[in-house]
Design an enzyme around this catalytic site. Structure first.
Site, PDB file in Angstrom:
ATOM      1  N   GLN A 129       0.850  -1.187   0.000  1.00 54.38           N
ATOM      2  CA  GLN A 129       0.000   0.000   0.000  1.00 54.38           C
ATOM      3  C   GLN A 129       0.888   1.240   0.000  1.00 54.38           C
ATOM      4  O   GLN A 129       1.682   1.439   0.922  1.00 54.38           O
ATOM      5  CB  GLN A 129      -0.907  -0.008   1.224  1.00 54.38           C
ATOM      6  CG  GLN A 129      -2.016   1.024   1.197  1.00 54.38           C
ATOM      7  CD  GLN A 129      -3.002   0.801   2.345  1.00 54.38           C
ATOM      8  OE1 GLN A 129      -2.602   0.600   3.482  1.00 54.38           O
ATOM      9  NE2 GLN A 129      -4.279   0.830   2.048  1.00 54.38           N
ATOM     10  N   GLY A 130       0.778   2.036  -1.035  1.00 57.34           N
ATOM     11  CA  GLY A 130       1.605   3.232  -1.175  1.00 57.34           C
ATOM     12  C   GLY A 130       0.934   4.446  -0.582  1.00 57.34           C
ATOM     13  O   GLY A 130       0.233   5.186  -1.287  1.00 57.34           O
ATOM     14  N   SER A 132       2.417   6.279   2.910  1.00 62.51           N
ATOM     15  CA  SER A 132       3.397   7.129   3.589  1.00 62.51           C
ATOM     16  C   SER A 132       4.488   7.608   2.630  1.00 62.51           C
ATOM     17  O   SER A 132       4.916   6.883   1.727  1.00 62.51           O
ATOM     18  CB  SER A 132       4.050   6.373   4.747  1.00 62.51           C
ATOM     19  OG  SER A 132       3.103   6.062   5.740  1.00 62.51           O
ATOM     20  N   SER A 164       5.127  -1.635   3.486  1.00 59.75           N
ATOM     21  CA  SER A 164       5.242  -3.038   3.891  1.00 59.75           C
ATOM     22  C   SER A 164       5.290  -3.941   2.669  1.00 59.75           C
ATOM     23  O   SER A 164       4.431  -3.861   1.786  1.00 59.75           O
ATOM     24  CB  SER A 164       4.053  -3.427   4.779  1.00 59.75           C
ATOM     25  OG  SER A 164       4.010  -2.653   5.943  1.00 59.75           O
ATOM     26  N   GLU A 247     -14.424  -6.536   8.038  1.00 63.49           N
ATOM     27  CA  GLU A 247     -13.528  -6.952   9.118  1.00 63.49           C
ATOM     28  C   GLU A 247     -13.960  -6.206  10.367  1.00 63.49           C
ATOM     29  O   GLU A 247     -13.309  -5.272  10.814  1.00 63.49           O
ATOM     30  CB  GLU A 247     -12.075  -6.621   8.748  1.00 63.49           C
ATOM     31  CG  GLU A 247     -11.039  -7.235   9.673  1.00 63.49           C
ATOM     32  CD  GLU A 247     -10.908  -8.728   9.514  1.00 63.49           C
ATOM     33  OE1 GLU A 247     -10.491  -9.386  10.490  1.00 63.49           O
ATOM     34  OE2 GLU A 247     -11.234  -9.246   8.431  1.00 63.49           O
TER      35      GLU A 247
END
Length: 385
Positions: A129-130, A132, A164, A247
């Site tokens: 996931q881009g 930060s 990550s 979730e």
């Protein structure tokens, strides 16, 4: 707080326990302890993710159409409790399953859903996931990575950091600025980017404990197809804040994980000594253990209060944010106790946790940010001037 486990949830628990007893092996549990430092462990977890997905246990909260079970909130709670107690490793694509997939389900095209979701679930594709950037962390709206329209493509330039699995990823959910002339929240778009495109360079980052779980990712004139857009153009903020409706009982993992860690620590302290006496006879050590046990119990009640709010139509958001902050602080104090008693060479497991625990109050929203949210949205305090 008021909920109990109905017959259906207990039946779900029994089925899950039976499946885990037949399929979960020690090598999978061992691989889950440190996958970032061992390529073989990573491969073991990839195979395990596929095994869980094929049996319908990889993301029970997902709709059955995408490979889940459409589990109820209490079934999700059961799942979190049982998998944590059994030390089932988190999915390699945990960010993808919990954060990216719900956005694809809500905003993605039929083709994107068909091509991407099941492969994500099995870890056939690894996702990152881009979000930060070097000067944009908790404040996503300050991001600077740009995407400029050029025919049927967007040209992307910029940098992401603390991504990550960025150096292992096949796909990235990338947030970029597509309109610099409007308010910062309104000029962001989200793309699903193939990480093999020319102009993308991912450099692994070595963390304090020697792992390579993160990367910094550079985008230089990367041509991303316009149909890779996820959600509306300039609507990336809306995509980023999508309610994670698939979730809803994830808070249970917070207290369940700490219960397991505390029990492990007490077991390991049975052979340790403080001065001339056994560690478990030392008053200071016992006081610290008791205090941690009480705080973990409080966290359990707080998390269950959040889940109860979901069941009864209340506000679950505020307590969930507070629970995350408390979880991080307890985790750091538990790591400190283990290190203080066992020492730097007493246990590789606890020495590693002492280092990695420093991130617990940063990742997923810093304690300072979540406390501000609690102050403003729960206590009604004014924003700082």
């Amino acid at each position: 707080m008021d909920f109990s486990y109905p017959t259906e949830a207990e039946r779900f628990r029994k089925e899950l326990r039976s499946w885990l007893a037949a399929n979960l092996t020690d090598d999978v549990i061992d691989a889950g302890r440190n996958p970032g430092a061992d390529p073989a462990a990573f491969d073991t977890l990839r195979r395990w993710n596929a095994t869980m997905a094929d049996a319908g246990w990889a993301a029970v909260s997902w709709p059955a159409a995408y490979g889940g079970r459409g589990a109820s909130v209490l079934e999700q709670l059961v799942y979190a409790e049982e998998t944590t107690k059994c030390r089932v490793p988190n999915p390699l694509n945990i960010i993808g399953i919990n954060n990216i997939a719900p956005a694809i389900m809500q905003y993605g095209t039929d083709q994107q859903k068909t091509d991407l979701l099941r492969r994500m679930l099995r870890a056939d594709d690894i996702w990152c996931q881009g979000m930060s950037e070097p000067e944009s962390g908790s404040d996503l709206a300050s991001l600077r990575t740009r995407a400029v329209r050029d025919g049927d493509h967007f040209v992307v330039n910029g940098q992401k950091i603390w991504t990550s699995l960025g150096h292992r990823a096949d796909w990235c959910q990338l947030y970029v600025r597509t309109d610099p002339d409007v308010r910062k929240h309104e000029g962001i778009s989200c793309f699903i980017v193939d990480m093999s495109l020319p102009g993308i360079e991912a450099r692994p980052l070595v963390t304090l404990n020697g792992d390579e779980d993160f990367a910094e990712v550079f985008f230089t004139d990367v041509r991303v197809p316009a149909d890779a857009l996820l959600g509306p153009l300039h609507g990336g903020w809306q995509v980023a804040t999508t309610t994670l409706s698939h979730e809803r009982a994830a808070a249970a993992r917070l207290y369940s994980e700490l219960q397991v860690r505390l029990a492990d620590l007490v077991t390991d302290l049975q052979t340790a000594r403080v001065g001339r006496r056994p560690a478990l006879e030392d008053p200071v050590t016992l006081h610290r253990i008791g205090e941690l046990a009480a705080r973990v119990k409080f966290l359990e009640v707080l998390c269950q209060r959040s889940i109860s709010a979901i069941l009864h139509g209340g506000d679950a958001y505020s307590t969930a944010g507070l629970a995350k902050s408390i979880w991080g602080e307890i985790g750091q104090d538990l790591a400190a106790l283990a290190f203080d008693v066992l020492g730097p060479r007493g246990s590789a497991k606890w020495a590693d946790f002492r280092l990695t625990a420093r991130a617990l109050t940063i990742a997923g929203g810093t304690t300072q940010i979540t406390k501000n949210i609690t102050a403003q949205r729960v206590l009604g305090l004014p924003k700082p001037r």
